[in-house]
Write a protein that holds these residues in place. Structure first.
Motif, short mmCIF file in Angstrom:
data_model
loop_
_atom_site.label_atom_id
_atom_site.label_comp_id
_atom_site.label_asym_id
_atom_site.label_seq_id
_atom_site.Cartn_x
_atom_site.Cartn_y
_atom_site.Cartn_z
N TYR A 49 0.29 4.33 -0.35
CA TYR A 49 -0.18 5.45 0.47
C TYR A 49 0.20 5.23 1.94
CZ TYR A 49 -2.92 6.92 -3.58
OH TYR A 49 -3.30 7.34 -4.83
N LEU A 68 3.39 7.29 -7.04
CA LEU A 68 2.33 8.24 -6.69
C LEU A 68 2.61 9.67 -7.13
CD1 LEU A 68 1.45 7.02 -3.08
CD2 LEU A 68 0.42 6.35 -5.27
N ASP A 114 0.87 -1.17 0.00
CA ASP A 114 0.00 0.00 0.00
C ASP A 114 0.91 1.22 0.00
OD1 ASP A 114 -1.70 2.12 0.49
OD2 ASP A 114 -2.92 1.04 1.96
N ILE A 155 2.23 14.43 -0.97
CA ILE A 155 3.01 13.21 -1.21
C ILE A 155 4.51 13.52 -1.21
CG2 ILE A 155 3.57 11.49 -2.99
CD1 ILE A 155 0.57 11.48 -3.68
N ASP A 200 -4.32 3.35 -8.61
CA ASP A 200 -5.62 3.56 -7.96
C ASP A 200 -6.70 2.67 -8.59
OD1 ASP A 200 -4.54 5.40 -6.26
OD2 ASP A 200 -5.21 7.16 -7.39
N ARG A 207 -0.03 6.76 -10.98
CA ARG A 207 -0.91 6.81 -9.81
C ARG A 207 -2.34 6.40 -10.19
NH1 ARG A 207 -1.96 12.05 -5.79
NH2 ARG A 207 -3.41 10.97 -4.36
N ASP A 240 -3.10 10.12 2.93
CA ASP A 240 -4.44 9.71 2.52
C ASP A 240 -4.45 9.46 1.02
OD1 ASP A 240 -7.44 9.69 3.45
OD2 ASP A 240 -7.41 10.84 1.57
N ARG A 241 -5.42 8.64 0.57
CA ARG A 241 -5.50 8.31 -0.86
C ARG A 241 -5.88 9.53 -1.70
NH1 ARG A 241 -5.15 2.87 -1.70
NH2 ARG A 241 -5.82 3.11 -3.86
#
Length: 314
Positions: A8, A57, A6, A22, A67, A63, A14-15
């Motif tokens: 994130y 990301l 993961d 980031i 996602d 990204r 947070d996503r």
């Protein structure tokens, strides 16, 4: 089956985090886990995972693919590449798996951003070294300053001139300052180590004065003992003493001086930074020779008769 990463969570965002968030999160993570800063075994792995997460990301296309497809985003991206003869709309990696290259044909801006950030943090390579200052990460090399302790004799201090000091594998000639106190630290510019970029550091030498058999050092003052015979103490005398550095000094001992009394010789101590010198304190000690012959015994007996002095009653 390996657990899905993961990205994130790795960066702690947070996503819906913005690119700026980031970037900040990666900077914080990288500073805390860079191998040159954090020597814990798990830090290097966290650092590598953070690099991977940031590259994915920080690029819009990769990204979006992550996602959309989650842990299978690489496989779906490669499938899109195979079907279309190139990269699908979701972008994708020039696949070498999790441990391979992460540069994509359509993510040059993201990669440039990553390279830029990495250079900003670490001077351009993982082998580069940086250090923290109060403003955060400083991209300069460590200055390669070195420390050494040099033990010198009192004679060397007074004479001045050059002395040799061993620093690691180097043997250096350094010139002693005109005024030296024990524990004093002097800076020798450009005589330290050399960084990977060729920047020379400084050498900081702490001077320690070795114990001297004749003189005690107190700041810039000197202290010594002077042994005199009883008749010298009674009648006075002039004694010659050797000063640190080798020169000779005549000391006048006044008649009737008592054992333990001190003579102060102004300006005969160590050089001070203002060009003056400390003082020399001479403590007189009376030493009584043994009666080595019958003649000496007779003289002692005559002295005892003539001099009605009892030190126990003084």
């Amino acid at each position: 089956m390996a657990q899905a990463k993961d990205y994130y969570a790795i960066l702690g965002v947070d996503r819906k985090a913005s690119k700026e968030d980031i970037k900040k999160a990666y900077k914080k993570m990288a500073k805390a886990n860079h191998p040159d800063v954090n020597k814990k075994p798990e830090a290097e792995q966290r650092f590598k995972e953070g690099q991977e997460a940031y590259e994915v990301l920080s690029d819009d296309e990769t990204r979006e693919s992550y996602d959309r497809y989650g842990q299978h985003w690489r496989e779906r991206t490669h499938a899109g590449q195979s079907a279309s003869g190139g990269y699908g709309q979701s972008g994708g990696f020039n696949g070498q798996g999790a441990g391979g290259s992460f540069r994509t044909a359509n993510s040059q801006a993201g990669q440039a951003d990553f390279d830029d950030l990495y250079r900003q943090f670490f001077g351009g390579s993982q082998a580069g070294r940086g250090f923290f200052n109060e403003d955060g990460w400083d991209t300069r090399d460590d200055p390669a300053d070195q420390d050494a302790t040099l033990s010198v004799t009192l004679d060397e201090i007074v004479r001045g001139g050059k002395v040799r000091v061993q620093v690691g594998e180097k043997e250096l000639n350094i010139t002693l300052p005109e005024s030296v106190a024990s524990g004093q630290r002097i800076r020798l510019k450009g005589m330290g180590g050399v960084t990977a970029k060729g920047i020379k550091g400084d050498l900081y030498v702490t001077l320690q004065i070795k114990p001297d058999p004749q003189y005690a050092v107190d700041g810039y003052d000197l202290a010594a003992k002077l042994l005199v015979a009883p008749w010298h103490a009674a009648l006075g005398t002039e004694a010659k003493i050797r000063l640190p550095g080798g020169s000779m000094l005549s000391v006048k001992v006044p008649p009737g001086i008592g054992a333990g009394q001190k003579l102060r010789l102004s300006g005969k101590g160590m050089r001070k930074p203002d060009g003056t010198a400390g003082d020399l304190y001479i403590t007189v000690e009376v030493t009584v020779p043994s009666a080595g012959s019958e003649k000496v015994k007779e003289l002692y007996s005559e002295l005892a008769k003539e001099q009605s002095f009892d030190p126990r009653l003084a």
